[in-house]
Design an enzyme around this catalytic site. Structure first.
Site, mmCIF file in Angstrom:
data_model
loop_
_atom_site.group_PDB
_atom_site.id
_atom_site.type_symbol
_atom_site.label_atom_id
_atom_site.label_comp_id
_atom_site.label_asym_id
_atom_site.label_seq_id
_atom_site.Cartn_x
_atom_site.Cartn_y
_atom_site.Cartn_z
ATOM 1 C CG HIS A 194 41.473 31.190 44.466
ATOM 2 N ND1 HIS A 194 42.728 31.737 44.623
ATOM 3 C CD2 HIS A 194 40.665 31.942 45.260
ATOM 4 C CE1 HIS A 194 42.672 32.746 45.472
ATOM 5 N NE2 HIS A 194 41.444 32.899 45.864
ATOM 6 C CB CYS A 206 41.573 32.241 51.660
ATOM 7 S SG CYS A 206 41.461 34.037 51.765
ATOM 8 C CG HIS A 225 37.119 32.806 47.827
ATOM 9 N ND1 HIS A 225 37.904 31.860 48.445
ATOM 10 C CD2 HIS A 225 37.959 33.802 47.451
ATOM 11 C CE1 HIS A 225 39.165 32.272 48.457
ATOM 12 N NE2 HIS A 225 39.213 33.452 47.855
ATOM 13 C CG ASP A 259 37.536 34.879 31.633
ATOM 14 O OD1 ASP A 259 37.291 35.297 32.781
ATOM 15 O OD2 ASP A 259 36.896 35.257 30.622
ATOM 16 C CG HIS A 260 33.841 33.192 33.111
ATOM 17 N ND1 HIS A 260 34.518 34.361 32.873
ATOM 18 C CD2 HIS A 260 32.556 33.545 33.354
ATOM 19 C CE1 HIS A 260 33.667 35.377 32.960
ATOM 20 N NE2 HIS A 260 32.470 34.907 33.264
ATOM 21 C CD GLU A 286 43.767 36.905 45.721
ATOM 22 O OE1 GLU A 286 44.035 35.798 45.217
ATOM 23 O OE2 GLU A 286 44.047 37.210 46.890
ATOM 24 C CG HIS A 315 39.633 36.805 44.025
ATOM 25 N ND1 HIS A 315 39.581 37.722 45.052
ATOM 26 C CD2 HIS A 315 40.038 35.642 44.591
ATOM 27 C CE1 HIS A 315 39.953 37.148 46.183
ATOM 28 N NE2 HIS A 315 40.230 35.878 45.935
HETATM 29 NI NI NI Z 1 40.915 34.433 47.158
#
Ligand code: NI
Length: 247
Positions: A127, A146, A152, A188-189, A235, A154
């Site tokens: 995200h 961010c 990036h 997901d992914h 997160e 998570h």
């Molecule tokens: Ni983040």
């Protein structure tokens, strides 16, 4: 509130062991590992204790061999709560049973007929924190690294808690089916900003991800006979957001 975790093999035969940190009674072939979390309410006395943990452990281990029914039930929790009361422990604010790192059952004396089931999931996603309409510089001022333009990732943990309905024969399986269909296939992914319409105009902060998961899950869970209680999204190991079910 004081919470004490008591670890033991189940079913319990009352056998002894010396590793209270591991499990007492000890794990033997064919037994399963469970954790009971006893929450006592009240204020510490002059000793600094709300209650000594010794009678909590003793009560759990004396009660365990007496219960031969299913443990993932409100009946079981009421039996344990009654035993704790008979052992003169302080009033309970709740009991939890953890049967795996991903599965737990929660009970509290305010709703003694109800049992809440909590199941944890994991999904990986990328995200970028950014507000639509802001420049890169403005987003960087708001969100720092961010908001790096390429995003990036998570590994998110999603905890979903529902009120168990005895009419739903396998609450855990029903819950997992709905979460897989409604959340995992969507998030997901994926790159949340680019791949998921839910975040096309919504900054994918952990607060908003939890809100989106709640909104995706509540009606389908109800259709499956499950009442959503809350959704928590982690997160990182240090940061999570929780959203209660909509009223
Ligand atoms: Ni983040």
């Amino acid at each position: 509130m004081l919470a004490r975790t008591v670890r033991m093999a189940w079913p319990s035969d009352g056998s002894k062991g010396s590793n209270g940190y591991g499990a007492v009674p000890v794990l033997v072939g064919g037994s399963r590992y469970v954790e009971w979390i006893v929450q006592c309410q009240g204020q510490p006395d002059h000793t600094g204790y709300l209650v000594s943990i010794t009678p909590i452990d003793a009560a759990l281990r004396a009660w365990a061999p007496t219960w031969r029914g299913a443990i993932e039930t409100a009946d079981c929790m009421r039996s344990l709560a009654a035993f704790c009361a008979s052992a003169s422990l302080p009033p309970l604010s709740g009991l939890s049973l953890r049967v795996s790192p991903q599965h737990a059952y929660h009970w509290n004396p305010d709703m003694p007929e109800r049992l809440h089931v909590q199941v944890s999931f994991e999904f990986s996603a990328s995200h970028r924190l950014a507000l639509p309409g802001c420049t890169d510089a403005e987003n960087h001022a708001l969100f720092g690294k961010c908001s790096n333009p390429n995003g990036h990732g998570h590994n998110y943990r999603l905890d979903v808690t529902v009120a168990a309905d005895p009419a739903v024969a396998n609450t855990v399986a029903a819950l997992e089916t709905v979460v897989d269909r409604e959340v995992m296939t969507r998030l997901d992914h994926k790159h949340l900003n680019l791949d998921c319409p839910e975040f096309a105009e919504l900054n994918p902060s952990v607060e908003h991800i939890a809100l989106v998961c709640r909104n995706l899950l509540q009606a389908p869970l109800r259709a499956a006979g499950l009442d959503l209680v809350s959704v928590t999204v982690w997160e990182t190991a240090k940061t999570c957001a929780t959203v209660q079910a909509a009223g």
